[in-house]
Design a protein around this motif. Structure first.
Motif, PDB file in Angstrom:
ATOM      1  N   TYR A  94       3.663   2.210  -0.710  1.00 18.60           N
ATOM      2  CA  TYR A  94       2.854   2.373  -1.912  1.00 18.60           C
ATOM      3  C   TYR A  94       1.378   2.485  -1.521  1.00 18.60           C
ATOM      4  CZ  TYR A  94       6.887   0.300  -4.433  1.00 18.60           C
ATOM      5  OH  TYR A  94       8.129   0.018  -4.952  1.00 18.60           O
ATOM      6  N   ILE A 122      -2.673   2.431  -3.460  1.00 20.12           N
ATOM      7  CA  ILE A 122      -3.379   2.012  -4.674  1.00 20.12           C
ATOM      8  C   ILE A 122      -4.343   3.106  -5.107  1.00 20.12           C
ATOM      9  CG2 ILE A 122      -4.916   0.283  -5.685  1.00 20.12           C
ATOM     10  CD1 ILE A 122      -3.850  -1.677  -3.579  1.00 20.12           C
ATOM     11  N   ASN A 178      -6.313   1.503 -10.843  1.00 22.33           N
ATOM     12  CA  ASN A 178      -5.579   0.312 -11.278  1.00 22.33           C
ATOM     13  C   ASN A 178      -4.074   0.547 -11.284  1.00 22.33           C
ATOM     14  OD1 ASN A 178      -7.839  -1.365 -11.728  1.00 22.33           O
ATOM     15  ND2 ASN A 178      -8.229  -0.318 -13.685  1.00 22.33           N
ATOM     16  N   ILE A 225      -0.409   1.421  -8.860  1.00 26.08           N
ATOM     17  CA  ILE A 225       0.254   1.408  -7.550  1.00 26.08           C
ATOM     18  C   ILE A 225       1.276   2.533  -7.564  1.00 26.08           C
ATOM     19  CG2 ILE A 225       1.468  -0.033  -5.878  1.00 26.08           C
ATOM     20  CD1 ILE A 225       0.687  -2.453  -7.687  1.00 26.08           C
ATOM     21  N   ILE A 284       3.149   1.714 -10.929  1.00 29.50           N
ATOM     22  CA  ILE A 284       3.229   0.299 -11.307  1.00 29.50           C
ATOM     23  C   ILE A 284       1.822  -0.164 -11.656  1.00 29.50           C
ATOM     24  CG2 ILE A 284       3.777  -2.032 -10.527  1.00 29.50           C
ATOM     25  CD1 ILE A 284       5.790  -0.743  -8.585  1.00 29.50           C
ATOM     26  N   LEU A 301      -1.417  -2.410 -12.050  1.00 28.19           N
ATOM     27  CA  LEU A 301      -1.961  -3.613 -11.428  1.00 28.19           C
ATOM     28  C   LEU A 301      -2.253  -4.682 -12.473  1.00 28.19           C
ATOM     29  CD1 LEU A 301      -4.464  -2.571  -8.605  1.00 28.19           C
ATOM     30  CD2 LEU A 301      -2.625  -4.243  -8.436  1.00 28.19           C
ATOM     31  N   PRO A 361      -3.483  -9.958 -14.763  1.00 29.46           N
ATOM     32  CA  PRO A 361      -2.829  -9.405 -13.574  1.00 29.46           C
ATOM     33  C   PRO A 361      -1.320  -9.267 -13.782  1.00 29.46           C
ATOM     34  CG  PRO A 361      -4.324 -11.185 -12.976  1.00 29.46           C
ATOM     35  CD  PRO A 361      -4.205 -11.216 -14.469  1.00 29.46           C
ATOM     36  N   ASN A 362      -0.781  -8.174 -13.291  1.00 27.48           N
ATOM     37  CA  ASN A 362       0.660  -7.959 -13.354  1.00 27.48           C
ATOM     38  C   ASN A 362       1.311  -8.730 -12.215  1.00 27.48           C
ATOM     39  OD1 ASN A 362       3.277  -7.057 -13.542  1.00 27.48           O
ATOM     40  ND2 ASN A 362       2.823  -4.961 -12.867  1.00 27.48           N
ATOM     41  N   ASN A 387       5.861  -7.744 -10.956  1.00 24.44           N
ATOM     42  CA  ASN A 387       6.375  -6.841  -9.924  1.00 24.44           C
ATOM     43  C   ASN A 387       6.013  -7.387  -8.549  1.00 24.44           C
ATOM     44  OD1 ASN A 387       5.592  -4.830 -12.386  1.00 24.44           O
ATOM     45  ND2 ASN A 387       7.396  -4.093 -11.283  1.00 24.44           N
ATOM     46  N   SER A 405       2.773  -5.629  -6.964  1.00 23.09           N
ATOM     47  CA  SER A 405       1.506  -5.978  -7.612  1.00 23.09           C
ATOM     48  C   SER A 405       1.165  -7.451  -7.369  1.00 23.09           C
ATOM     49  CB  SER A 405       1.572  -5.684  -9.112  1.00 23.09           C
ATOM     50  OG  SER A 405       2.606  -6.434  -9.729  1.00 23.09           O
ATOM     51  N   CYS A 406       2.184  -8.307  -7.354  1.00 25.86           N
ATOM     52  CA  CYS A 406       1.946  -9.728  -7.069  1.00 25.86           C
ATOM     53  C   CYS A 406       1.451  -9.908  -5.631  1.00 25.86           C
ATOM     54  CB  CYS A 406       3.232 -10.519  -7.295  1.00 25.86           C
ATOM     55  SG  CYS A 406       3.028 -12.303  -7.063  1.00 25.86           S
ATOM     56  N   HIS A 425      -2.238  -8.923  -5.681  1.00 27.15           N
ATOM     57  CA  HIS A 425      -3.099  -9.907  -6.340  1.00 27.15           C
ATOM     58  C   HIS A 425      -3.221 -11.195  -5.529  1.00 27.15           C
ATOM     59  CE1 HIS A 425      -3.993  -7.710  -9.962  1.00 27.15           C
ATOM     60  NE2 HIS A 425      -2.698  -7.524 -10.252  1.00 27.15           N
TER      61      HIS A 425
END
Length: 524
Positions: free
Chosen positions: A49, A51, A54, A56, A83, A85, A92-93, A96, A99-100, A103
């Motif tokens: 992935y 970025i 905002n 992914i 996905i 963010l 924050p997402n 997933n 994304s986690c 973050h």
């Protein structure tokens, strides 16, 4: 055995690292990163992935057992939604895995996705059901560059035990090796991005300079853009030639880039050329076209002739004599001669391809003709006007021609002050040779054919043909294609341009493709 397996993984990591450092194609680079991670961890598949703002985005998806290869250099797009963010409320997402991982700026290692309560694997389960697959172990590793910015995520799926061939967890060794690969990969990607950004900025500056030169005068607009275009077309024709002198001439992509840059910079020295010289559309033009002053003098002469004729009429009437019929005839002859002389001067002022010695002598004779201004007798044409009108070709005097010609010396001097990288080291030579001739009678260095690269000789033909066909020159109208080709052939016969490149230009109809492209662009 475990020790040997770890050693083998380390060797694989080193080999992958070496391979990544030499790869310049972004799509292939990303594939090597993902394939390398799959290889050293014995994963069944994975996703890379990247970025974007905002979101992914999946760049590449590989699966060994499902025989899936999407994205990268493959012809199959990923076609999966990005996905987010952040969620709609701006939070924050964290649902997933990827994304986690971003973050939290940390690796996430999941033993069994179906038994994990922290993340939303509904999409994964739907994929599994559709493809008769079982996604179990996951490893998501952030790709951090030298500034500790996360530029992407490596996500691997289903570690396969080399012995039992069963799905297992990603062990700590595999995790650390993947983290090392992700870090190295992020640096390589960032380096490649920085190089691309620098090249883009460099090209933007070059185009800015070329545009500034073209915009400096409405009469040269587009020249700095058209010459590199025609140069590349002719260079490709030379590259495609399979016989004769040019059969061994080849270009790599790096060679093409170098020549393109040289084409954009071939007239950068014109930034030092005064506008009054570039814009000189007639021989008498300075701040304005002085032909208007010459026309005024002729109007004065016509007036004087008329006054002289009328005085003779008045004197005859006053003395009671008949008006001499020859007076009217002489007056009409004088007007006709003045009209013819003015028309000749106007024609000479335009600046034709050539001016005969007879015409030059006729221009000089006007210095001996006079007109009256405030009782002062003055030459009909001043010495400076005669000097300008006597220019044999074009509109520029010898001094102005030297000013124009100086642009190539200025170009070379400017380019030689730039510290070009190795892959652009020939730019000054390519750009600085487009006014040289094959017989050594060109300028500024008087180089002969054997002293010049094929690329420089290519640019010389492109510069000449563009100038012949251009419709925006101040001193002439654009010539027809047939006229331009006839002139180019004469220049070939006179050893002005390279004969072999001329043959490629004609045989491969470069002139036709160029004309069609330019005319189509102008019509739009």
């Amino acid at each position: 055995m475990e020790h040997l397996d770890i050693q083998h993984q380390l060797e694989q990591l080193i080999e992958i690292g070496i391979s990544l450092s030499s790869e310049m194609d972004t799509a292939k680079l990303l594939e090597k990163i993902l394939a390398g991670a799959i290889q050293i961890t014995h994963a069944d598949g994975g996703t890379l992935y990247r970025i974007y703002d905002n979101a992914i985005r999946m760049e590449i998806v590989h699966s060994t057992s499902l025989r899936i290869r999407r994205g990268g250099s493959s012809e199959l797009p990923v076609n999966m939604p990005d996905i987010p963010l952040f969620l709609a409320d701006g939070s924050p997402n964290m649902k997933n895995v990827v994304s986690c991982s971003i973050h939290n700026n940390s690796t996430i290692n999941i033993v069994d996705a179906y038994n994990d309560q922290h993340f939303d694997f509904s999409g994964t389960k739907a994929f599994d059901q559709q493809n008769h697959y079982r996604s179990q172990s996951f490893l998501a590793v952030p790709m951090r560059n030298h500034e500790n910015d996360i530029i992407g995520i490596l996500q691997l799926i289903n570690a396969i035990d080399p012995v039992s061939k069963q799905i297992t967890r990603f062990d700590l060794i595999s995790q650390r090796l993947t983290e090392a690969l992700a870090s190295q990969a992020a640096i390589v990607i960032t380096k490649q991005r920085l190089i691309a950004d620098l090249e883009e900025m460099f090209e933007s500056l070059i185009r800015l300079i070329a545009t500034a030169i073209d915009d400096k005068s409405p009469h040269t607009g587009g020249h700095c853009r058209r010459v590199p275009e025609l140069t590349m077309m002719l260079a490709e024709a030379a590259h495609d030639t399979q016989e004769g002198y040019l059969k061994d001439f080849t270009m790599t992509d790096a060679d093409r880039y170098e020549l393109k840059i040289a084409g954009w910079l071939h007239d950068c020295g014109k930034i030092t050329t005064p506008e009054y010289v570039i814009d000189k559309s007639t021989k008498l033009q300075t701040i304005f076209d002085r032909i208007e002053l010459v026309e005024t003098r002729f109007e004065v002469l016509k007036r004087d002739c008329e006054i002289a004729m009328l005085k003779q009429h008045v004197n005859a009437l006053a003395s009671g004599q008949a008006v001499n019929a020859d007076v009217e005839s002489v007056y009409k002859a004088q007007l006709a001669q003045l009209e013819a002389d003015l028309a000749f001067i106007k024609q000479a002022n335009i600046g034709a391809e050539s001016m005969s010695e007879y015409d030059i002598q006729r221009i000089s004779a006007f210095y001996n003709q006079t007109w009256q201004l405030n009782a002062e007798t003055l030459p009909l044409l001043s010495e400076n006007e005669i000097y300008n009108l006597s220019v044999a070709r074009g509109t520029l005097t010898t001094e102005e021609r030297e000013i124009i010609n100086h642009h190539i010396s200025a170009t070379i001097a400017m380019l030689e002050k730039i510290r070009f990288p190795k892959h652009l080291k020939n730019v000054p030579e390519y750009a600085g040779g487009h006014h040289e001739r094959m017989d050594g009678k060109g300028y500024p260095k008087g180089l002969r054919r054997e002293d010049m690269s094929i690329q420089a000789r290519t640019m010389a033909i492109a510069d000449i043909f563009e100038a012949l066909t251009a419709k925006d020159r101040p001193y002439k109208h654009g010539k027809k294609l047939s006229e331009s080709l006839a002139i180019l052939e004469k220049m070939k016969n006179n050893q002005h341009i390279d004969p072999d490149l001329y043959e490629a230009f004609i045989k491969q109809k470069v002139y036709k493709r160029y004309a069609e492209k330019v005319f189509r662009r102008l019509s739009n």
